[in-house]
Design a protein around this motif. Structure first.
Motif, PDB file in Angstrom:
ATOM      1  N   PRO A  99      -1.026   3.065 -21.019  1.00 47.18           N
ATOM      2  CA  PRO A  99      -2.446   3.446 -21.049  1.00 47.18           C
ATOM      3  C   PRO A  99      -2.639   4.947 -20.812  1.00 47.18           C
ATOM      4  O   PRO A  99      -3.505   5.580 -21.435  1.00 47.18           O
ATOM      5  CB  PRO A  99      -3.058   2.611 -19.916  1.00 47.18           C
ATOM      6  CG  PRO A  99      -2.182   1.404 -19.831  1.00 47.18           C
ATOM      7  CD  PRO A  99      -0.794   1.906 -20.139  1.00 47.18           C
ATOM      8  N   HIS A 100      -1.803   5.529 -19.963  1.00 46.61           N
ATOM      9  CA  HIS A 100      -1.887   6.956 -19.654  1.00 46.61           C
ATOM     10  C   HIS A 100      -1.595   7.810 -20.899  1.00 46.61           C
ATOM     11  O   HIS A 100      -2.328   8.746 -21.231  1.00 46.61           O
ATOM     12  CB  HIS A 100      -0.882   7.268 -18.534  1.00 46.61           C
ATOM     13  CG  HIS A 100      -0.906   8.683 -18.082  1.00 46.61           C
ATOM     14  ND1 HIS A 100      -1.966   9.230 -17.383  1.00 46.61           N
ATOM     15  CD2 HIS A 100      -0.007   9.682 -18.252  1.00 46.61           C
ATOM     16  CE1 HIS A 100      -1.713  10.498 -17.133  1.00 46.61           C
ATOM     17  NE2 HIS A 100      -0.532  10.806 -17.651  1.00 46.61           N
TER      18      HIS A 100
ATOM     19  N   ASN B 266      -4.144  10.270 -23.139  1.00 49.18           N
ATOM     20  CA  ASN B 266      -3.852  11.685 -23.379  1.00 49.18           C
ATOM     21  C   ASN B 266      -3.764  12.047 -24.858  1.00 49.18           C
ATOM     22  O   ASN B 266      -3.822  13.213 -25.210  1.00 49.18           O
ATOM     23  CB  ASN B 266      -2.543  12.090 -22.689  1.00 49.18           C
ATOM     24  CG  ASN B 266      -2.723  12.196 -21.185  1.00 49.18           C
ATOM     25  OD1 ASN B 266      -3.848  12.258 -20.697  1.00 49.18           O
ATOM     26  ND2 ASN B 266      -1.629  12.201 -20.453  1.00 49.18           N
ATOM     27  N   HIS B 267      -3.565  11.032 -25.714  1.00 53.76           N
ATOM     28  CA  HIS B 267      -3.425  11.300 -27.163  1.00 53.76           C
ATOM     29  C   HIS B 267      -4.368  10.394 -27.958  1.00 53.76           C
ATOM     30  O   HIS B 267      -4.043   9.985 -29.068  1.00 53.76           O
ATOM     31  CB  HIS B 267      -1.976  11.072 -27.602  1.00 53.76           C
ATOM     32  CG  HIS B 267      -0.997  11.939 -26.883  1.00 53.76           C
ATOM     33  ND1 HIS B 267      -0.699  13.221 -27.297  1.00 53.76           N
ATOM     34  CD2 HIS B 267      -0.284  11.721 -25.763  1.00 53.76           C
ATOM     35  CE1 HIS B 267       0.183  13.750 -26.454  1.00 53.76           C
ATOM     36  NE2 HIS B 267       0.447  12.867 -25.516  1.00 53.76           N
ATOM     37  N   LEU B 268      -5.532  10.113 -27.390  1.00 56.63           N
ATOM     38  CA  LEU B 268      -6.422   9.110 -27.965  1.00 56.63           C
ATOM     39  C   LEU B 268      -6.847   9.437 -29.397  1.00 56.63           C
ATOM     40  O   LEU B 268      -6.940   8.546 -30.242  1.00 56.63           O
ATOM     41  CB  LEU B 268      -7.649   8.937 -27.058  1.00 56.63           C
ATOM     42  CG  LEU B 268      -8.470   7.675 -27.245  1.00 56.63           C
ATOM     43  CD1 LEU B 268      -7.608   6.428 -27.149  1.00 56.63           C
ATOM     44  CD2 LEU B 268      -9.604   7.611 -26.227  1.00 56.63           C
TER      45      LEU B 268
ATOM     46  N   PRO C 206      -6.710  -5.781 -22.150  1.00 59.12           N
ATOM     47  CA  PRO C 206      -7.876  -5.531 -21.282  1.00 59.12           C
ATOM     48  C   PRO C 206      -7.608  -4.520 -20.166  1.00 59.12           C
ATOM     49  O   PRO C 206      -8.503  -3.755 -19.790  1.00 59.12           O
ATOM     50  CB  PRO C 206      -8.209  -6.915 -20.714  1.00 59.12           C
ATOM     51  CG  PRO C 206      -7.147  -7.846 -21.137  1.00 59.12           C
ATOM     52  CD  PRO C 206      -6.411  -7.217 -22.279  1.00 59.12           C
ATOM     53  N   LYS C 207      -6.362  -4.472 -19.672  1.00 56.92           N
ATOM     54  CA  LYS C 207      -6.047  -3.470 -18.648  1.00 56.92           C
ATOM     55  C   LYS C 207      -6.107  -2.050 -19.227  1.00 56.92           C
ATOM     56  O   LYS C 207      -6.582  -1.124 -18.569  1.00 56.92           O
ATOM     57  CB  LYS C 207      -4.659  -3.737 -18.050  1.00 56.92           C
ATOM     58  CG  LYS C 207      -4.644  -4.903 -17.073  1.00 56.92           C
ATOM     59  CD  LYS C 207      -3.238  -5.125 -16.532  1.00 56.92           C
ATOM     60  CE  LYS C 207      -3.189  -6.341 -15.605  1.00 56.92           C
ATOM     61  NZ  LYS C 207      -1.811  -6.642 -15.166  1.00 56.92           N
ATOM     62  N   ALA C 208      -5.627  -1.885 -20.456  1.00 57.25           N
ATOM     63  CA  ALA C 208      -5.691  -0.563 -21.098  1.00 57.25           C
ATOM     64  C   ALA C 208      -7.143  -0.161 -21.342  1.00 57.25           C
ATOM     65  O   ALA C 208      -7.531   0.995 -21.114  1.00 57.25           O
ATOM     66  CB  ALA C 208      -4.913  -0.576 -22.413  1.00 57.25           C
ATOM     67  N   VAL C 209      -7.962  -1.130 -21.778  1.00 55.18           N
ATOM     68  CA  VAL C 209      -9.385  -0.856 -22.012  1.00 55.18           C
ATOM     69  C   VAL C 209     -10.043  -0.389 -20.711  1.00 55.18           C
ATOM     70  O   VAL C 209     -10.769   0.610 -20.670  1.00 55.18           O
ATOM     71  CB  VAL C 209     -10.099  -2.117 -22.562  1.00 55.18           C
ATOM     72  CG1 VAL C 209     -11.615  -1.971 -22.504  1.00 55.18           C
ATOM     73  CG2 VAL C 209      -9.635  -2.400 -23.990  1.00 55.18           C
ATOM     74  N   ARG C 210      -9.745  -1.098 -19.635  1.00 53.66           N
ATOM     75  CA  ARG C 210     -10.323  -0.754 -18.329  1.00 53.66           C
ATOM     76  C   ARG C 210      -9.875   0.640 -17.888  1.00 53.66           C
ATOM     77  O   ARG C 210     -10.675   1.440 -17.395  1.00 53.66           O
ATOM     78  CB  ARG C 210      -9.904  -1.818 -17.312  1.00 53.66           C
ATOM     79  CG  ARG C 210     -10.504  -1.662 -15.945  1.00 53.66           C
ATOM     80  CD  ARG C 210     -10.332  -2.954 -15.161  1.00 53.66           C
ATOM     81  NE  ARG C 210     -10.733  -2.770 -13.780  1.00 53.66           N
ATOM     82  CZ  ARG C 210      -9.888  -2.409 -12.814  1.00 53.66           C
ATOM     83  NH1 ARG C 210      -8.624  -2.169 -13.083  1.00 53.66           N
ATOM     84  NH2 ARG C 210     -10.328  -2.265 -11.568  1.00 53.66           N
ATOM     85  N   TYR C 211      -8.598   0.945 -18.101  1.00 51.40           N
ATOM     86  CA  TYR C 211      -8.068   2.261 -17.727  1.00 51.40           C
ATOM     87  C   TYR C 211      -8.785   3.367 -18.520  1.00 51.40           C
ATOM     88  O   TYR C 211      -9.183   4.384 -17.949  1.00 51.40           O
ATOM     89  CB  TYR C 211      -6.559   2.306 -17.998  1.00 51.40           C
ATOM     90  CG  TYR C 211      -5.908   3.612 -17.624  1.00 51.40           C
ATOM     91  CD1 TYR C 211      -5.453   3.851 -16.327  1.00 51.40           C
ATOM     92  CD2 TYR C 211      -5.752   4.629 -18.572  1.00 51.40           C
ATOM     93  CE1 TYR C 211      -4.870   5.063 -15.993  1.00 51.40           C
ATOM     94  CE2 TYR C 211      -5.168   5.835 -18.232  1.00 51.40           C
ATOM     95  CZ  TYR C 211      -4.722   6.047 -16.949  1.00 51.40           C
ATOM     96  OH  TYR C 211      -4.158   7.250 -16.616  1.00 51.40           O
TER      97      TYR C 211
ATOM     98  N   GLY D 105     -13.003   7.891 -18.494  1.00 50.57           N
ATOM     99  CA  GLY D 105     -13.953   8.660 -19.288  1.00 50.57           C
ATOM    100  C   GLY D 105     -13.651   8.791 -20.766  1.00 50.57           C
ATOM    101  O   GLY D 105     -14.156   9.709 -21.426  1.00 50.57           O
ATOM    102  N   ALA D 106     -12.835   7.894 -21.331  1.00 55.95           N
ATOM    103  CA  ALA D 106     -12.589   7.948 -22.780  1.00 55.95           C
ATOM    104  C   ALA D 106     -13.873   7.597 -23.525  1.00 55.95           C
ATOM    105  O   ALA D 106     -14.683   6.814 -23.026  1.00 55.95           O
ATOM    106  CB  ALA D 106     -11.474   6.978 -23.159  1.00 55.95           C
TER     107      ALA D 106
END
Ligand code: ZN
Length: 253
Positions: free
Chosen positions: A192-193, A197-199, A223-228, A233-234
């Protein structure tokens, strides 16, 4: 985030509680991909497809999740009589819960693997369905290039090709071809990190867990990635695309 889609899970390996937890975390639709590690016979895969299309679809529905199935020959379980599976694929593609072919692709890149991939892509092209394509942990650039070369030679529409387990190493190859990056979230790959950083580079992609028993996995990784992403602030519109709308569009679900 409403209506999360997990675009690549091996649902026959997912415990009932895994489905329940995914539902509780907001997953509404799942693409169940085929894999039967070490399959030796075409019948093994036919039984595997049947199990997903009956038991897995029912278990998902009991948890309020719509399961769609991708059938195909995974390179880690290619039967000796694999052409029989190719011949049967069109009949599966006529079924309402089947949305395309997957997981297919190259693992070691042998000539046999290339032949199996090519024949499956020909079926996908003829029936106009999307394909979910595996990329391996080793020789990733070389294997991804070979995969793209075969897909292009068959005449696959790039927008129907999902090249999965995308990471920074192959994202430009995928984008240059015009394929859809599959974004498998796991600790030893796209975290997720890294995604945050490269969204921008991954925004055409489709999030997934690639849940299986082949390595450590988390059915809740999407869902964990979405929450992260949300907590850090994505942009909500990019989160919505990679967690839902891109997959709904490419799979027509
Ligand atoms: Zn997989």
């Amino acid at each position: 985030m409403e209506g999360i889609v997990d675009s690549h899970t091996h649902v026959s390996l997912l415990p009932y509680e895994g489905l329940e937890n995914m539902a509780l975390a907001g997953v509404k639709k799942i693409i169940g991909c085929s894999i039967f590690f070490g399959a030796k016979h075409a019948e093994t895969l036919f039984d595997h497809f049947h199990q997903m299309l009956t038991l897995s679809v029912k278990n998902a529905a009991q948890n309020g999740i719509r399961l769609f199935v991708a059938v195909g020959i995974h390179p880690m379980g290619t039967p000796v009589d694999w052409p029989r599976v190719i011949d049967a694929l069109p009949d599966y593609l006529k079924m309402s819960d089947v949305i395309g072919l997957g997981e297919i692709g190259l693992h070691e890149g042998s000539q046999r693997e290339q032949n199996v991939l090519r024949e499956q892509l020909k079926v996908a092209k003829e029936y106009g369905v999307p394909v979910i394509i595996h990329t391996p942990p080793r020789d990733r650039m070389e294997i991804t290039n070979k995969t793209i070369e075969i897909a292009a030679a068959v005449g696959m529409e790039p927008g129907k090709v999902i090249i999965d387990h995308a990471d920074l190493d192959i994202i430009d190859l995928i984008e240059d071809f015009g394929a859809i990056p599959g974004l498998t979230i796991r600790q030893e790959g796209l975290t997720p990190h890294l995604l945050l950083n490269h969204l921008e580079r991954f925004q055409r992609g489709v999030l997934n867990s690639d849940y299986s028993n082949l390595k450590p996995n988390d059915p809740l990784s999407v869902p964990k990635a979405v929450r992260y992403l949300e907590l850090n602030g994505a942009p909500p519109e990019i989160i919505a695309r990679i967690a839902r709308y891109n997959a709904e569009e490419v799979f027509g679900i």
